[in-house]
Design a protein around this motif. Sequence first.
Motif, PDB file in Angstrom:
ATOM      1  N   VAL A   9      27.922  15.660  11.374  1.00  0.00           N
ATOM      2  CA  VAL A   9      27.016  15.438  10.245  1.00  0.00           C
ATOM      3  C   VAL A   9      25.567  15.677  10.663  1.00  0.00           C
ATOM      4  CG1 VAL A   9      26.059  13.619   8.759  1.00  0.00           C
ATOM      5  CG2 VAL A   9      28.543  13.929   8.930  1.00  0.00           C
ATOM      6  N   MET A  10      25.189  15.169  11.820  1.00  0.00           N
ATOM      7  CA  MET A  10      23.807  15.334  12.265  1.00  0.00           C
ATOM      8  C   MET A  10      23.482  16.796  12.565  1.00  0.00           C
ATOM      9  SD  MET A  10      22.563  12.457  11.688  1.00  0.00           S
ATOM     10  CE  MET A  10      20.926  13.035  12.130  1.00  0.00           C
ATOM     11  N   SER A  11      24.455  17.544  13.049  1.00  0.00           N
ATOM     12  CA  SER A  11      24.248  18.975  13.268  1.00  0.00           C
ATOM     13  C   SER A  11      23.970  19.688  11.939  1.00  0.00           C
ATOM     14  CB  SER A  11      25.479  19.566  13.958  1.00  0.00           C
ATOM     15  OG  SER A  11      25.331  20.950  14.114  1.00  0.00           O
ATOM     16  N   ILE A  12      24.748  19.350  10.906  1.00  0.00           N
ATOM     17  CA  ILE A  12      24.533  19.932   9.578  1.00  0.00           C
ATOM     18  C   ILE A  12      23.190  19.472   9.021  1.00  0.00           C
ATOM     19  CG2 ILE A  12      25.389  20.012   7.206  1.00  0.00           C
ATOM     20  CD1 ILE A  12      28.239  19.593   8.429  1.00  0.00           C
ATOM     21  N   GLU A  13      22.869  18.200   9.211  1.00  0.00           N
ATOM     22  CA  GLU A  13      21.594  17.651   8.726  1.00  0.00           C
ATOM     23  C   GLU A  13      20.406  18.424   9.288  1.00  0.00           C
ATOM     24  OE1 GLU A  13      18.872  14.734   6.985  1.00  0.00           O
ATOM     25  OE2 GLU A  13      20.950  15.230   6.549  1.00  0.00           O
ATOM     26  N   ARG A  14      20.400  18.627  10.587  1.00  0.00           N
ATOM     27  CA  ARG A  14      19.279  19.325  11.224  1.00  0.00           C
ATOM     28  C   ARG A  14      19.204  20.796  10.808  1.00  0.00           C
ATOM     29  NH1 ARG A  14      20.750  15.535  15.189  1.00  0.00           N
ATOM     30  NH2 ARG A  14      22.250  16.940  16.136  1.00  0.00           N
ATOM     31  N   ALA A  15      20.366  21.429  10.624  1.00  0.00           N
ATOM     32  CA  ALA A  15      20.379  22.833  10.207  1.00  0.00           C
ATOM     33  C   ALA A  15      19.953  22.996   8.746  1.00  0.00           C
ATOM     34  CB  ALA A  15      21.774  23.426  10.405  1.00  0.00           C
ATOM     35  N   THR A  16      20.335  22.047   7.909  1.00  0.00           N
ATOM     36  CA  THR A  16      20.065  22.140   6.472  1.00  0.00           C
ATOM     37  C   THR A  16      18.653  21.700   6.117  1.00  0.00           C
ATOM     38  OG1 THR A  16      22.406  21.691   6.058  1.00  0.00           O
ATOM     39  CG2 THR A  16      20.914  21.462   4.189  1.00  0.00           C
ATOM     40  N   PHE A  17      18.166  20.673   6.807  1.00  0.00           N
ATOM     41  CA  PHE A  17      16.851  20.095   6.502  1.00  0.00           C
ATOM     42  C   PHE A  17      15.973  20.101   7.754  1.00  0.00           C
ATOM     43  CE2 PHE A  17      20.082  17.677   3.995  1.00  0.00           C
ATOM     44  CZ  PHE A  17      19.806  18.240   2.748  1.00  0.00           C
ATOM     45  N   PRO A  18      15.621  21.273   8.268  1.00  0.00           N
ATOM     46  CA  PRO A  18      14.904  21.323   9.553  1.00  0.00           C
ATOM     47  C   PRO A  18      13.540  20.633   9.530  1.00  0.00           C
ATOM     48  CG  PRO A  18      14.913  23.483   8.495  1.00  0.00           C
ATOM     49  CD  PRO A  18      15.842  22.608   7.699  1.00  0.00           C
ATOM     50  N   LEU A  19      12.898  20.589   8.371  1.00  0.00           N
ATOM     51  CA  LEU A  19      11.562  20.005   8.304  1.00  0.00           C
ATOM     52  C   LEU A  19      11.562  18.505   8.029  1.00  0.00           C
ATOM     53  CD1 LEU A  19       9.802  22.838   6.286  1.00  0.00           C
ATOM     54  CD2 LEU A  19       9.754  22.446   8.764  1.00  0.00           C
ATOM     55  N   ASP A  20      12.647  17.992   7.484  1.00  0.00           N
ATOM     56  CA  ASP A  20      12.666  16.567   7.146  1.00  0.00           C
ATOM     57  C   ASP A  20      14.052  15.945   7.312  1.00  0.00           C
ATOM     58  OD1 ASP A  20      13.747  17.895   4.984  1.00  0.00           O
ATOM     59  OD2 ASP A  20      12.213  17.282   3.567  1.00  0.00           O
ATOM     60  N   ALA A  21      14.715  16.313   8.397  1.00  0.00           N
ATOM     61  CA  ALA A  21      16.045  15.773   8.675  1.00  0.00           C
ATOM     62  C   ALA A  21      15.978  14.274   8.929  1.00  0.00           C
ATOM     63  CB  ALA A  21      16.654  16.475   9.900  1.00  0.00           C
ATOM     64  N   TRP A  22      17.002  13.577   8.460  1.00  0.00           N
ATOM     65  CA  TRP A  22      17.139  12.162   8.773  1.00  0.00           C
ATOM     66  C   TRP A  22      17.470  12.017  10.253  1.00  0.00           C
ATOM     67  CZ3 TRP A  22      20.488   9.277   4.611  1.00  0.00           C
ATOM     68  CH2 TRP A  22      19.836   9.353   3.374  1.00  0.00           C
ATOM     69  N   SER A  23      17.062  10.918  10.838  1.00  0.00           N
ATOM     70  CA  SER A  23      17.451  10.619  12.213  1.00  0.00           C
ATOM     71  C   SER A  23      18.875  10.056  12.219  1.00  0.00           C
ATOM     72  CB  SER A  23      16.499   9.585  12.817  1.00  0.00           C
ATOM     73  OG  SER A  23      16.701   8.324  12.195  1.00  0.00           O
ATOM     74  N   GLU A  24      19.492  10.076  13.392  1.00  0.00           N
ATOM     75  CA  GLU A  24      20.829   9.487  13.499  1.00  0.00           C
ATOM     76  C   GLU A  24      20.781   8.000  13.181  1.00  0.00           C
ATOM     77  OE1 GLU A  24      24.370   8.882  16.752  1.00  0.00           O
ATOM     78  OE2 GLU A  24      23.187  10.727  16.838  1.00  0.00           O
TER      79      GLU A  24
END
Length: 143
Positions: A9-24
Motif C-alpha cells: 500500500v505504501m509503495s502505491i501511495e508514494r507512486a500515486t501521490f508523490p507530492l503529498d503521500a501519507w506517511s506509514e
Amino acid sequence: MTEADLPAVMSIERATFPLDAWSEGMMRGELDDQPRTRHYVVAVIDGLIVGYAGLAAAADQADVQTIAVLETHQRTGIGGAMLAELLAEARRRGAREIFLEVRSDNPQARGVYEHFGFEEIGVRRRYYDDGTDAIMMRRKLDG
C-alpha cells in the motif's frame, strides 16, 4: 486492509501521490480505527495488491479518505469497484451523505466521482502541500 498489506500500500501511495503521500504512521493510524470509524479495502489481482481505498464514517456522515490504483491498472474499473464498496459501507453504517476532496488538477478522478453521483460543493484553496486546490464533493446516499 491489514497491517500486512502496508508495504504494498505504501509503495502505491508514494507512486500515486508523490507530492503529498501519507506517511506509514498516518496509514497505521487509519487502520487502528478499523472497524470503529474506518473501513479500508485493497484490490488484489493475481496475488498482488494493485489498489486500496478508505472510508471514515461517524453518525450520518462519511468521508472518502483515499483511493489509489497502480498506474498500470488504472482505467480498468478497479477504482470504481473500490468506490462502490465504500459507498455500500457508508450506507451500512447509516450515513446519509458522503464527502471527499479531489485535486483540482486530476480530471480523471473527478470524472469517476461525478459518474458515481458526486457533486462539487466548494473549493479548498491551496489544500495540498504543493499549493494545488482541492475540489470538495458530496453525494447524498439513499436509504
